[in-house]
Design a protein around this motif. Structure first.
Motif, PDB file in Angstrom:
ATOM      1  N   GLY A 102     -24.195  -6.375 -27.035  1.00 31.79           N
ATOM      2  CA  GLY A 102     -24.214  -6.804 -25.648  1.00 31.79           C
ATOM      3  C   GLY A 102     -23.081  -7.796 -25.438  1.00 31.79           C
ATOM      4  N   GLU A 103     -22.948  -8.311 -24.236  1.00 29.91           N
ATOM      5  CA  GLU A 103     -21.911  -9.340 -24.020  1.00 29.91           C
ATOM      6  C   GLU A 103     -22.496 -10.649 -24.530  1.00 29.91           C
TER       7      GLU A 103
ATOM      8  N   ARG B  90     -24.643  -4.079 -11.502  1.00 31.70           N
ATOM      9  CA  ARG B  90     -24.180  -5.108 -12.440  1.00 31.70           C
ATOM     10  C   ARG B  90     -23.975  -6.414 -11.685  1.00 31.70           C
TER      11      ARG B  90
ATOM     12  N   LEU C 103     -31.049  -4.210 -22.564  1.00 35.33           N
ATOM     13  CA  LEU C 103     -30.559  -5.442 -23.203  1.00 35.33           C
ATOM     14  C   LEU C 103     -30.342  -6.565 -22.189  1.00 35.33           C
ATOM     15  N   ARG C 104     -30.551  -6.273 -20.917  1.00 35.49           N
ATOM     16  CA  ARG C 104     -30.267  -7.268 -19.858  1.00 35.49           C
ATOM     17  C   ARG C 104     -30.965  -8.598 -20.149  1.00 35.49           C
TER      18      ARG C 104
ATOM     19  N   CYS D 101     -27.548  -6.269 -16.112  1.00 37.97           N
ATOM     20  CA  CYS D 101     -27.393  -4.945 -15.498  1.00 37.97           C
ATOM     21  C   CYS D 101     -28.762  -4.322 -15.227  1.00 37.97           C
TER      22      CYS D 101
ATOM     23  N   CYS E   2     -27.468 -10.326 -24.668  1.00 39.01           N
ATOM     24  CA  CYS E   2     -26.502 -10.053 -23.602  1.00 39.01           C
ATOM     25  C   CYS E   2     -26.653 -11.048 -22.474  1.00 39.01           C
TER      26      CYS E   2
ATOM     27  N   TYR F 142     -29.853  -1.447 -15.122  1.00 35.98           N
ATOM     28  CA  TYR F 142     -30.256  -0.215 -15.810  1.00 35.98           C
ATOM     29  C   TYR F 142     -30.512  -0.406 -17.308  1.00 35.98           C
ATOM     30  N   CYS F 143     -30.177  -1.565 -17.843  1.00 40.15           N
ATOM     31  CA  CYS F 143     -30.070  -1.663 -19.311  1.00 40.15           C
ATOM     32  C   CYS F 143     -31.155  -2.544 -19.922  1.00 40.15           C
TER      33      CYS F 143
ATOM     34  N   ARG G 149     -25.401 -10.559 -19.521  1.00 39.04           N
ATOM     35  CA  ARG G 149     -25.401  -9.842 -18.241  1.00 39.04           C
ATOM     36  C   ARG G 149     -26.806  -9.398 -17.884  1.00 39.04           C
TER      37      ARG G 149
HETATM   38 FE1  SF4 Z   1     -24.989  -4.672 -19.093  1.00 41.21          FE
HETATM   39 FE2  SF4 Z   1     -23.831  -3.899 -21.398  1.00 41.21          FE
HETATM   40 FE3  SF4 Z   1     -25.311  -6.111 -21.288  1.00 41.21          FE
HETATM   41 FE4  SF4 Z   1     -26.485  -3.775 -21.090  1.00 41.21          FE
HETATM   42  S1  SF4 Z   1     -25.382  -4.523 -22.880  1.00 41.21           S
HETATM   43  S2  SF4 Z   1     -26.897  -5.606 -19.827  1.00 41.21           S
HETATM   44  S3  SF4 Z   1     -24.925  -2.581 -19.969  1.00 41.21           S
HETATM   45  S4  SF4 Z   1     -23.371  -5.757 -20.193  1.00 41.21           S
END
Ligand code: SF4
Ligand code: 5AD
Length: 350
Positions: free
Chosen positions: A113-114, A177, A76-77, A71, A67, A73-74, A69
């Motif tokens: 993820g993105e 985010r 996968l960040r 975020c 991913c 909370y996540c 991103r």
């Molecule tokens: Fe953010 Fe979604 Fe990537 Fe997790 S998977 S970091 S929630 S964009």
């Protein structure tokens, strides 16, 4: 604790499908007592009346945990260096869609993820192959993309798209985010809806700083978008993220939001989320008795499953077929049964 006459008449109003204003939604969420049987019973009745006793299954494949991103909370960040990253190849994904088809589930959810490694062309090729080789209905859950990308996914044969708005509180959203804009999220959701995707949105319940007022706004966003599917799950802190240690053990409020979502949005498809099952052994069944009508068994291969570590302690180990067999038994205990059809949003049950 029994509820007041005012609360009783508010629930009755919601049950009839009359529009509720923000203040009334807040009141629904503020009902006294730990569990709110009156609210859950009303939501359960509306669920039965609008979408029936059947539970629809969606087979999910978490095909990449990369991913871009970050975020807060996540798991996968991008900033989480402790996670072991993977990407599934097209052939690997196709093999799993065959498995989903074999278990008679007619729809697949492709989630990641993105991850821009999967360009629009790569995703479209994948969609075309899945349609051609399995004829499964395809739901994408791959984050924010351009309008052009969304159009090409649709032309390639995708029918549904999940993109949770996460929280209606713009400040919390943009804090959690980094680099993302709440308006962009909403724009994507409007595009998806306008293109004719069955569109899913949803939120996390229990993120730091969130109030019942902001949860009422989440419900208004779901209603405003006329979203077809609603993923409502509790926030579960991940130890390798900046929000580590912020515990959320309050399942009741998540169940209340699910119940309120059923009362307000009537005939939508609402999954009993994995996050709820993770928080409480009975979480899934409680959600199914508070308005939910969908379950999404995870078909991600064992070698990858544990690495899709969004939040810790995700349940459902074992083969997907074992999980489905177990679900079937659980559903029977609450008088419900699996329906192996596509489970489009229904205008009216029957
Ligand atoms: Fe953010 Fe979604 Fe990537 Fe997790 S998977 S970091 S929630 S964009
Ligand atoms: N707890 C609960 N849900 C989470 N998600 C991401 N991190 C968490 C967490 N810590 C959910 C988000 C997102 C999806 C990828 O997983 O709602 O949409």
């Amino acid at each position: 604790m029994s509820i007041s006459k005012a609360a009783e008449s508010l629930i009755a109003k919601a049950k009839e499908g009359k529009d509720l204003n923000r203040q009334e939604i807040i009141q629904l969420l503020y009902l006294p007592g730990k569990y709110s049987p009156e609210l859950f019973v009303a939501a359960d009745n509306v669920r039965k009346d609008q979408v029936g006793d059947e539970i629809f299954l969606r087979g999910i494949i978490e095909f990449s945990n990369h991913c871009q991103r970050n975020c807060l909370y996540c798991g996968l960040r991008k900033g989480n260096s402790r996670i072991s990253r993977y990407r599934m190849t097209e052939d690997e994904i196709l093999a799993i869609t065959e498995e989903i088809k074999k278990s008679s589930i007619p729809t697949v959810v492709l989630q990641s993820g993105e991850d821009s490694y999967y360009t629009a062309d790569v995703i479209c090729h994948l969609i075309e192959r899945i349609r051609k080789e399995t004829n499964l209905i395809i739901t994408l859950s791959i984050g924010e993309r351009s309008l052009t990308d969304y159009k090409s996914f649709q032309q390639a044969g995708a029918d549904r798209y999940l993109l949770k708005h996460e929280t209606a509180d713009k400040n919390i959203y943009q804090y959690m985010r980094p680099g993302c804009k709440w308006e962009d999220r909403l724009q994507c959701l409007r595009w998806l809806k306008e293109l004719g995707f069955e569109t899913g949105t949803g939120n996390m319940v229990g993120v730091p700083g969130q109030t019942l007022e902001s949860l009422a706004d989440d419900l208004l966003v779901m209603k405003y978008l006329n979203a077809d599917m609603l993923g409502i799950g509790p926030f579960i802190a991940h130890p390798d993220t900046p929000l580590a240690g912020i515990d959320n053990d309050d399942m009741d409020i998540t169940l209340r939001v699910i119940a309120a979502a059923r009362l307000i949005t009537r005939n939508t498809n609402i999954p009993a989320t994995t996050a709820l099952a993770t928080l409480h052994p009975q979480g899934r069944l409680l959600a199914l008795q508070a308005g939910a009508n969908v379950v999404m068994p995870d078909f991600t291969p064992e070698i990858y499953k544990n690495r899709y570590d969004i939040y810790p302690g995700r349940k459902d180990v074992g083969s997907a077929q074992d999980i489905i067999n177990k679900l079937e038994i659980d559903f029977r205990t609450i008088g419900r049964f699996i329906n192996y059809s596509a489970g489009y949003r229904q205008t009216k049950y029957h």
